[in-house]
Write an enzyme that holds these catalytic residues in place. Structure first.
Site, mmCIF file in Angstrom:
data_model
loop_
_atom_site.group_PDB
_atom_site.id
_atom_site.type_symbol
_atom_site.label_atom_id
_atom_site.label_comp_id
_atom_site.label_asym_id
_atom_site.label_seq_id
_atom_site.Cartn_x
_atom_site.Cartn_y
_atom_site.Cartn_z
ATOM 1 N N HIS A 126 -29.245 12.871 -32.984
ATOM 2 C CA HIS A 126 -30.076 12.173 -33.969
ATOM 3 C C HIS A 126 -29.667 12.651 -35.352
ATOM 4 O O HIS A 126 -29.717 13.847 -35.642
ATOM 5 C CB HIS A 126 -31.563 12.434 -33.732
ATOM 6 C CG HIS A 126 -32.455 11.684 -34.674
ATOM 7 N ND1 HIS A 126 -32.958 10.423 -34.396
ATOM 8 C CD2 HIS A 126 -32.922 12.005 -35.911
ATOM 9 C CE1 HIS A 126 -33.700 10.014 -35.401
ATOM 10 N NE2 HIS A 126 -33.692 10.951 -36.335
ATOM 11 N N CYS A 127 -29.245 11.724 -36.201
ATOM 12 C CA CYS A 127 -28.763 12.070 -37.542
ATOM 13 C C CYS A 127 -29.899 11.956 -38.542
ATOM 14 O O CYS A 127 -30.468 10.871 -38.734
ATOM 15 C CB CYS A 127 -27.602 11.145 -37.935
ATOM 16 S SG CYS A 127 -26.975 11.460 -39.602
ATOM 17 N N ASN A 128 -30.220 13.058 -39.213
ATOM 18 C CA ASN A 128 -31.294 13.050 -40.208
ATOM 19 C C ASN A 128 -30.910 12.320 -41.480
ATOM 20 O O ASN A 128 -31.785 11.838 -42.214
ATOM 21 C CB ASN A 128 -31.707 14.480 -40.544
ATOM 22 C CG ASN A 128 -32.234 15.237 -39.337
ATOM 23 O OD1 ASN A 128 -31.668 16.227 -38.924
ATOM 24 N ND2 ASN A 128 -33.334 14.771 -38.765
#
Length: 302
Positions: A126-128
């Site tokens: 999951h890329c912030n």
């Protein structure tokens, strides 16, 4: 290509909102400063080098923003309507697993994201900074975004060094520390009678608006350049071995199909052209679901 619902594009977490807003604001801002302010001082207007750097900047900026946007818009999650329910467990291969939160029987390499609250095909992480998961469908756009970020930050870093230390450092006494600037100009804050000119002193000590903006962007450029180098170094085996971040950590290389096919799994069948623009069609040679059976068939065919 499936797109994410409009109500799920903007992240719900405040930190992710700030990071996404920073990407959407700082990248165009840095591009404007470099093209409008820095480039005219580096090279003569209309020269071959000036035109080349301007075209290069346009290419890098357009690919940065478009790949970022496509990574956010493309939905990598599983379509529950195409998956079986847990009641159909006996009909599915043993490599599949049950996701009780989504109430589906999920294929291999898929994982449930607690933040997005969905199961993602070939989920990597999951890329912030994009506020979404990176998986089978949007891997291409994410990697191109990171690669072009590295190239852009490297070009910007070199141009900024030349601008600061060779041009502004000599002609305009441009420095990043305002008090150092005051020391350089200390003789200019006194008039002919030797009286202190407060206005000139403040002008010498306090940097201009452009200097402050440039100093912030220059510092961020260091951070971005170092971070992207470390990130790509860490993730490079993903490109070469065709694994996800989770599989890399657990040393699961069961899905390694050779360098060319591994790259096609990310960049598509037209990967030789996909780097030009995210809008160039490059279909993935896999549906992201039936990994075991299709991998064997593809391996036999090659």
């Amino acid at each position: 290509m499936k797109l994410r619902p409009l109500n799920k594009i903007w992240p719900g977490d405040n930190m992710e909102r700030m990071l996404v807003s920073a990407c959407l604001g700082l990248i165009p801002g840095a591009y404007y400063i470099l093209i409008i302010k820095v480039l005219p001082e580096l090279l003569d207007y209309g020269s071959a080098g000036y035109i080349f750097l301007q075209l290069l900047g346009m290419f890098l900026f357009s690919n940065l923003m478009s790949n970022f946007i496509m990574c956010v818009l493309v939905d990598p999650s599983i379509d529950p309507s195409t998956m079986g329910s847990p009641l159909e467990r006996e009909k599915q291969p043993r490599e599949w697993h049950e996701c009780k939160k989504c109430d589906i029987w999920a294929p291999p390499r898929s994982h449930h994201c607690k933040i997005c609250d969905v199961c993602v095909l070939k989920r990597d992480h999951h890329c912030n900074f994009t506020g979404c998961c990176v998986g089978h469908a949007n891997y291409r756009y994410f990697f191109y975004f990171v690669i072009y970020m590295l190239i852009s930050s490297l070009v910007a870093f070199i141009a900024s060094l030349v601008f600061v230390y060779f041009l502004r450092g000599g002609s305009y006494k441009f420095v990043l520390l305002p008090f150092a600037n005051g020391l350089y100009d200390v003789r200019e804050v006194f008039n002919e009678k030797g009286e202190l000119n407060v206005k000139e002193l403040l002008k010498s000590v306090i940097p201009s608006q452009f200097e402050m903006v440039f100093a912030v962007l220059f510092g961020l450029n260091w951070v971005v350049l170092f971070s992207t180098i470390c990130f790509l170094y860490q993730r490079w085996p993903i490109l070469i071995s065709g694994v996800t971040w989770y599989e890399l950590r657990t040393k699961n290389f069961n899905y390694d199909r050779g360098l060319r096919l591994n790259l096609q799994m990310i960049f598509g069948s037209r990967m030789s052209l996909s780097w030009i623009s995210p809008f160039i069609s490059s279909p993935l040679p896999h549906d992201g679901i039936h990994w075991m059976s299709e991998d064997k068939d593809a391996g036999d065919g090659n």
